[in-house]
Enzyme design. Structure first.
Site, PDB file in Angstrom:
ATOM      1  N   GLY A  11     -22.379 -16.007  41.270  1.00  0.00           N
ATOM      2  CA  GLY A  11     -21.182 -16.212  40.451  1.00  0.00           C
ATOM      3  C   GLY A  11     -20.002 -16.261  41.408  1.00  0.00           C
ATOM      4  CB  ALA A  12     -18.437 -18.834  43.282  1.00  0.00           C
ATOM      5  NE  ARG A  84     -14.217  -7.186  27.624  1.00  0.00           N
ATOM      6  CZ  ARG A  84     -13.678  -6.018  27.280  1.00  0.00           C
ATOM      7  NH1 ARG A  84     -13.487  -5.724  26.016  1.00  0.00           N
ATOM      8  NH2 ARG A  84     -13.315  -5.150  28.205  1.00  0.00           N
ATOM      9  NE  ARG A  90     -16.370  -3.875  29.623  1.00  0.00           N
ATOM     10  CZ  ARG A  90     -15.481  -2.945  29.282  1.00  0.00           C
ATOM     11  NH1 ARG A  90     -15.635  -2.250  28.180  1.00  0.00           N
ATOM     12  NH2 ARG A  90     -14.436  -2.714  30.061  1.00  0.00           N
ATOM     13  NE  ARG A 153     -10.074  -1.066  34.444  1.00  0.00           N
ATOM     14  CZ  ARG A 153     -10.918  -1.960  33.984  1.00  0.00           C
ATOM     15  NH1 ARG A 153     -11.915  -1.606  33.179  1.00  0.00           N
ATOM     16  NH2 ARG A 153     -10.788  -3.237  34.320  1.00  0.00           N
ATOM     17  CG  HIS A 177     -18.443  -0.916  31.741  1.00  0.00           C
ATOM     18  ND1 HIS A 177     -17.332  -0.227  32.111  1.00  0.00           N
ATOM     19  CD2 HIS A 177     -18.163  -2.225  31.984  1.00  0.00           C
ATOM     20  CE1 HIS A 177     -16.415  -1.079  32.549  1.00  0.00           C
ATOM     21  NE2 HIS A 177     -16.903  -2.292  32.470  1.00  0.00           N
TER      22      HIS A 177
HETATM   23  N1  APR Z   1     -25.761 -18.960  38.054  1.00  0.00           N
HETATM   24  C1  APR Z   1     -24.713 -18.776  38.877  1.00  0.00           C
HETATM   25  N2  APR Z   1     -23.449 -18.711  38.440  1.00  0.00           N
HETATM   26  C2  APR Z   1     -23.238 -18.851  37.128  1.00  0.00           C
HETATM   27  C3  APR Z   1     -24.273 -19.035  36.204  1.00  0.00           C
HETATM   28  C4  APR Z   1     -25.593 -19.098  36.721  1.00  0.00           C
HETATM   29  N3  APR Z   1     -26.647 -19.275  35.932  1.00  0.00           N
HETATM   30  N4  APR Z   1     -23.725 -19.134  34.969  1.00  0.00           N
HETATM   31  C5  APR Z   1     -22.405 -18.999  35.105  1.00  0.00           C
HETATM   32  N5  APR Z   1     -22.089 -18.834  36.407  1.00  0.00           N
HETATM   33  C6  APR Z   1     -20.785 -18.671  37.022  1.00  0.00           C
HETATM   34  C7  APR Z   1     -19.696 -19.531  36.406  1.00  0.00           C
HETATM   35  O1  APR Z   1     -19.814 -20.878  36.806  1.00  0.00           O
HETATM   36  C8  APR Z   1     -18.446 -18.848  36.912  1.00  0.00           C
HETATM   37  O2  APR Z   1     -17.994 -19.411  38.132  1.00  0.00           O
HETATM   38  O3  APR Z   1     -20.306 -17.347  36.863  1.00  0.00           O
HETATM   39  C9  APR Z   1     -18.892 -17.404  37.163  1.00  0.00           C
HETATM   40  C10 APR Z   1     -18.174 -16.371  36.308  1.00  0.00           C
HETATM   41  O4  APR Z   1     -16.867 -16.344  36.724  1.00  0.00           O
HETATM   42  P1  APR Z   1     -15.626 -16.048  35.748  1.00  0.00           P
HETATM   43  O5  APR Z   1     -15.749 -16.894  34.540  1.00  0.00           O
HETATM   44  O6  APR Z   1     -14.392 -16.112  36.565  1.00  0.00           O
HETATM   45  O7  APR Z   1     -15.895 -14.543  35.267  1.00  0.00           O
HETATM   46  P2  APR Z   1     -15.589 -13.180  36.064  1.00  0.00           P
HETATM   47  O8  APR Z   1     -14.254 -12.686  35.693  1.00  0.00           O
HETATM   48  O9  APR Z   1     -15.938 -13.352  37.487  1.00  0.00           O
HETATM   49  O10 APR Z   1     -16.645 -12.193  35.356  1.00  0.00           O
HETATM   50  C11 APR Z   1     -18.039 -12.350  35.567  1.00  0.00           C
HETATM   51  O11 APR Z   1     -18.557 -10.020  35.220  1.00  0.00           O
HETATM   52  O12 APR Z   1     -17.292  -8.179  34.525  1.00  0.00           O
HETATM   53  C12 APR Z   1     -18.153  -9.202  34.147  1.00  0.00           C
HETATM   54  O13 APR Z   1     -17.495  -9.566  31.869  1.00  0.00           O
HETATM   55  C13 APR Z   1     -17.529 -10.138  33.160  1.00  0.00           C
HETATM   56  O14 APR Z   1     -19.633 -11.030  32.528  1.00  0.00           O
HETATM   57  C14 APR Z   1     -18.468 -11.298  33.260  1.00  0.00           C
HETATM   58  C15 APR Z   1     -18.812 -11.327  34.747  1.00  0.00           C
END
Ligand code: APR
Length: 310
Positions: A11-12, A84, A90, A153, A177
């Site tokens: 997840g980037a 979210r 969540r 927090r 959480h």
């Molecule tokens: N494989 C890899 N990356 C993925 C996949 C997958 N199958 N599905 C989604 N992603 C990527 C998305 O493309 C996106 O870049 O996960 C990333 C999520 O990034 P954000 O939408 O910015 O979310 P973020 O704030 O990083 O939170 C990620 O952590 O705390 C939790 O609730 C939050 O579930 C969420 C997660």
């Protein structure tokens, strides 16, 4: 032969990219950033690599849309999934993120069978349990990041109320959480003094509530996503304790088998994190009221686990 530590961050997005940032800035490990969106992990890694000459960190960062590059990672941090939006809990993320985290875990188990997994995706405790079941890894190698964030927090709010340095404030938060998390003022201190001796009960109650609601407060302000600076640093602090065998005592979501009277469930409790991952689950004595609150919180996690059938 010596080699650098290797951490994969899946997840980037906001949390994943910020994890990579903290890891690089602390020179903890080489990083592989993985995402399904083409170009995003590559672009963010390249950007971070170009920060290296300015800050002077010597770590390599690469981005990828598949897992070959992640082979033999020491630690994998899973941040993939939806975040979210205002009005969402969540738990609303359950089904979508379960599909994502399940698929990601299969790839991790295939390419890095000896890795430690730190889950950040929400709903946290259920996603950690899913990664545990799906990977087949032993329980000392799969954990969720929530307590470090929740207690940070609480420390932040306590330090503000006491008008002291955050460095001198510790805080204890147990449980899942979610809204039912259990802040423990009796075990929260300022320079070793329990905060129950320093702040009026009403103020402590207000801080407990703000802590439990800490994520939603930020979602409400950001409107387009959820918190990421503190969550990502929480995950990196756990990774650092393992990579450096620091044996920090940190609140983490781990698999309980009878501890605190909870069975076969991921819930946040204090653990010792070292080179073997979760090296010890620390059981502290709780009042009847605290124990009941923890049971209630575990019940909320169990409901999600039942929905997923894992
Ligand atoms: N494989 C890899 N990356 C993925 C996949 C997958 N199958 N599905 C989604 N992603 C990527 C998305 O493309 C996106 O870049 O996960 C990333 C999520 O990034 P954000 O939408 O910015 O979310 P973020 O704030 O990083 O939170 C990620 O952590 O705390 C939790 O609730 C939050 O579930 C969420 C997660």
């Amino acid at each position: 032969m010596l080699r650098r530590n290797k951490v994969t961050v899946v997840g980037a997005g906001n949390i994943g990219a910020t994890c990579a940032h903290w890891i690089a800035a602390k020179e903890l490990a080489d990083v592989v950033l993985v995402d399904i969106i083409e170009g995003t992990p590559q672009g963010k890694s390249l950007d971070l690599m170009q920060a290296a000459p300015i800050d002077g960190f010597d770590v390599k960062l690469v981005g990828a849309n598949s897992y070959e590059e992640t082979k033999d990672s020491d630690i994998v941090i899973i941040t993939a999934g939806l975040a979210r939006k205002p009005g969402m809990s969540r738990d609303d993320l359950l089904k979508t993120n379960a599909d994502i985290v399940g698929g990601v875990t299969d790839e991790i188990a295939k390419y890095s069978p000896d890795a430690f997994i730190i889950v950040v995706s929400n709903p946290l405790d259920a996603m950690a349990q899913l990664a545990f079941r799906r990977s087949g890894f032993p329980k000392n190698r799969v954990m969720g990041m929530a307590g470090v964030l929740d207690s940070a927090r609480m420390r932040c709010f306590l330090a503000e109320a006491l008008d002291v340095s955050v460095e001198d404030v510790t805080a204890f938060v147990l449980g899942g959480h979610g809204d039912t998390m259990v802040p423990l003022p009796r075990y929260s201190t300022c320079a070793g003094i329990p905060i129950t001796e320093l702040l009026p009960a009403e103020k402590i109650e207000e801080i407990n509530k703000r802590t439990a609601n800490g994520g939603a407060e930020i979602v409400g302000l950001l409107k387009t996503g959820s918190a990421y600076y503190a969550p990502s640093l929480g995950a990196v602090e756990m990774a650092a304790s393992i990579l450096k065998d620091k044996k920090r005592i940190l609140p983490c979501a781990v698999y309980l088998e009878g501890e605190y009277g909870i069975n076969n469930l991921f819930v946040g409790v204090p653990v010792k994190l070292g080179k073997n991952g979760v090296e010890q689950i620390i059981e502290i004595s709780l009042t009847n009221e605290e124990r009941a609150a923890l049971q209630k919180s575990a019940g909320a996690v169990q409901e999600l686990i039942d929905v997923l059938g894992i």
